[in-house]
Design a protein around this motif. Sequence first.
Motif, mmCIF file in Angstrom:
data_model
loop_
_atom_site.group_PDB
_atom_site.id
_atom_site.type_symbol
_atom_site.label_atom_id
_atom_site.label_comp_id
_atom_site.label_asym_id
_atom_site.label_seq_id
_atom_site.Cartn_x
_atom_site.Cartn_y
_atom_site.Cartn_z
ATOM 1 N N HIS A 1 0.852 -1.185 0.000
ATOM 2 C CA HIS A 1 0.000 0.000 0.000
ATOM 3 C C HIS A 1 0.884 1.230 0.000
ATOM 4 O O HIS A 1 1.964 1.248 0.587
ATOM 5 C CB HIS A 1 -0.938 -0.004 1.210
ATOM 6 C CG HIS A 1 -0.247 -0.285 2.499
ATOM 7 N ND1 HIS A 1 0.365 0.691 3.256
ATOM 8 C CD2 HIS A 1 -0.012 -1.451 3.149
ATOM 9 C CE1 HIS A 1 0.920 0.150 4.321
ATOM 10 N NE2 HIS A 1 0.705 -1.166 4.284
ATOM 11 N N ASP A 2 0.430 2.251 -0.705
ATOM 12 C CA ASP A 2 1.159 3.501 -0.817
ATOM 13 C C ASP A 2 0.227 4.647 -0.469
ATOM 14 O O ASP A 2 -1.001 4.546 -0.655
ATOM 15 C CB ASP A 2 1.677 3.691 -2.246
ATOM 16 C CG ASP A 2 2.603 2.564 -2.680
ATOM 17 O OD1 ASP A 2 3.592 2.313 -1.971
ATOM 18 O OD2 ASP A 2 2.316 1.931 -3.720
ATOM 19 N N VAL A 3 0.805 5.752 -0.019
ATOM 20 C CA VAL A 3 0.012 6.951 0.257
ATOM 21 C C VAL A 3 -0.615 7.432 -1.048
ATOM 22 O O VAL A 3 0.040 7.468 -2.087
ATOM 23 C CB VAL A 3 0.889 8.062 0.882
ATOM 24 C CG1 VAL A 3 0.117 9.366 0.992
ATOM 25 C CG2 VAL A 3 1.392 7.626 2.244
ATOM 26 N N ASN A 4 -1.880 7.758 -0.988
ATOM 27 C CA ASN A 4 -2.604 8.310 -2.128
ATOM 28 C C ASN A 4 -2.548 9.831 -1.986
ATOM 29 O O ASN A 4 -3.339 10.424 -1.249
ATOM 30 C CB ASN A 4 -4.042 7.802 -2.121
ATOM 31 C CG ASN A 4 -4.871 8.324 -3.268
ATOM 32 O OD1 ASN A 4 -4.409 9.116 -4.077
ATOM 33 N ND2 ASN A 4 -6.115 7.893 -3.328
ATOM 34 N N ASP A 5 -1.600 10.466 -2.665
ATOM 35 C CA ASP A 5 -1.388 11.904 -2.528
ATOM 36 C C ASP A 5 -2.611 12.734 -2.914
ATOM 37 O O ASP A 5 -2.820 13.812 -2.367
ATOM 38 C CB ASP A 5 -0.193 12.356 -3.371
ATOM 39 C CG ASP A 5 1.116 11.825 -2.829
ATOM 40 O OD1 ASP A 5 1.222 11.637 -1.600
ATOM 41 O OD2 ASP A 5 2.032 11.580 -3.639
ATOM 42 N N ARG A 6 -3.418 12.236 -3.843
ATOM 43 C CA ARG A 6 -4.591 13.012 -4.288
ATOM 44 C C ARG A 6 -5.640 13.146 -3.199
ATOM 45 O O ARG A 6 -6.411 14.102 -3.200
ATOM 46 C CB ARG A 6 -5.203 12.380 -5.533
ATOM 47 C CG ARG A 6 -4.284 12.469 -6.742
ATOM 48 C CD ARG A 6 -4.941 12.023 -8.000
ATOM 49 N NE ARG A 6 -5.636 10.759 -7.825
ATOM 50 C CZ ARG A 6 -6.368 10.184 -8.733
ATOM 51 N NH1 ARG A 6 -6.532 10.750 -9.891
ATOM 52 N NH2 ARG A 6 -6.948 9.032 -8.512
ATOM 53 N N LEU A 7 -5.704 12.197 -2.272
ATOM 54 C CA LEU A 7 -6.726 12.244 -1.219
ATOM 55 C C LEU A 7 -6.114 12.356 0.173
ATOM 56 O O LEU A 7 -6.785 12.056 1.166
ATOM 57 C CB LEU A 7 -7.625 11.014 -1.311
ATOM 58 C CG LEU A 7 -8.512 10.929 -2.551
ATOM 59 C CD1 LEU A 7 -9.293 9.629 -2.570
ATOM 60 C CD2 LEU A 7 -9.449 12.114 -2.629
ATOM 61 N N THR A 8 -4.867 12.783 0.271
ATOM 62 C CA THR A 8 -4.233 12.988 1.567
ATOM 63 C C THR A 8 -3.952 14.480 1.727
ATOM 64 O O THR A 8 -3.126 15.050 1.000
ATOM 65 C CB THR A 8 -2.926 12.175 1.681
ATOM 66 O OG1 THR A 8 -3.262 10.784 1.583
ATOM 67 C CG2 THR A 8 -2.224 12.429 3.001
ATOM 68 N N PHE A 9 -4.678 15.099 2.640
ATOM 69 C CA PHE A 9 -4.525 16.531 2.907
ATOM 70 C C PHE A 9 -5.258 16.851 4.208
ATOM 71 O O PHE A 9 -6.163 16.118 4.617
ATOM 72 C CB PHE A 9 -5.089 17.376 1.763
ATOM 73 C CG PHE A 9 -6.489 17.001 1.364
ATOM 74 C CD1 PHE A 9 -7.593 17.499 2.039
ATOM 75 C CD2 PHE A 9 -6.703 16.120 0.322
ATOM 76 C CE1 PHE A 9 -8.885 17.137 1.680
ATOM 77 C CE2 PHE A 9 -7.993 15.746 -0.048
ATOM 78 C CZ PHE A 9 -9.081 16.264 0.625
ATOM 79 N N GLY A 10 -4.863 17.923 4.867
ATOM 80 C CA GLY A 10 -5.520 18.336 6.106
ATOM 81 C C GLY A 10 -5.583 17.195 7.105
ATOM 82 O O GLY A 10 -4.578 16.560 7.397
ATOM 83 N N GLU A 11 -6.766 16.919 7.613
ATOM 84 C CA GLU A 11 -6.972 15.840 8.582
ATOM 85 C C GLU A 11 -7.515 14.587 7.911
ATOM 86 O O GLU A 11 -8.248 13.810 8.511
ATOM 87 C CB GLU A 11 -7.901 16.317 9.698
ATOM 88 C CG GLU A 11 -7.271 17.411 10.541
ATOM 89 C CD GLU A 11 -8.107 17.780 11.750
ATOM 90 O OE1 GLU A 11 -9.088 17.078 12.056
ATOM 91 O OE2 GLU A 11 -7.770 18.786 12.380
ATOM 92 N N GLN A 12 -7.149 14.404 6.660
ATOM 93 C CA GLN A 12 -7.572 13.236 5.894
ATOM 94 C C GLN A 12 -6.343 12.543 5.332
ATOM 95 O O GLN A 12 -5.379 13.186 4.936
ATOM 96 C CB GLN A 12 -8.483 13.672 4.746
ATOM 97 C CG GLN A 12 -8.929 12.543 3.848
ATOM 98 C CD GLN A 12 -9.934 13.007 2.819
ATOM 99 O OE1 GLN A 12 -10.981 13.498 3.167
ATOM 100 N NE2 GLN A 12 -9.601 12.854 1.550
ATOM 101 N N SER A 13 -6.394 11.224 5.302
ATOM 102 C CA SER A 13 -5.301 10.418 4.774
ATOM 103 C C SER A 13 -5.902 9.341 3.887
ATOM 104 O O SER A 13 -7.035 8.902 4.112
ATOM 105 C CB SER A 13 -4.532 9.781 5.939
ATOM 106 O OG SER A 13 -3.605 8.841 5.481
#
Length: 159
Positions: A109-121
């Motif tokens: 699994h990798d970080v999804n940069d498009r949906l990782t921002f603010g208090e969301q990951s």
Amino acid sequence: MNVLVDFARTGRIGPLHCSMPLAEAEDLLGPGHPHPAIRMRPDIDGYPHAWNGLELVITQRLVSGIWIRLRPGSTTKLPALVLPDSESYPSSVLREDLIAGLDAVDCRHDVNDRLTFGEQSSILTQPADVCAVFFTPGRDDHVPHRERLYLGAIHKRAA
């Protein structure tokens, strides 16, 4: 947790998968509850049919997306095909618990940069390309760890 990890690893929920005909899914699950837009225009695409916490997005009468939606601090109902012997289950899934489950079965699994921002990951699993979105709970969500990230949705879209 097993249902979530298996979905993240395979992109399937039991026999349910993207690109299957809606009629086949309804044979397995029973009739779903179509989104109100579908009731108004039966030929419209891209809206879900729901079976409580399970949603299938339908495009041209084929499953184009599979979603499980969760609300931390409550329970979620899933069809028996998805979660046998259980009508509902607690829907408070911590980010680190899902990650540990994925690691235990060697699901990359990798970080999804498009949906990782603010208090969301968000993460994307490989090779199934399933997206899991985590967030801090809302003020009305009754959870023990308010500062931690909880799973809000896990989904797959057809390629």
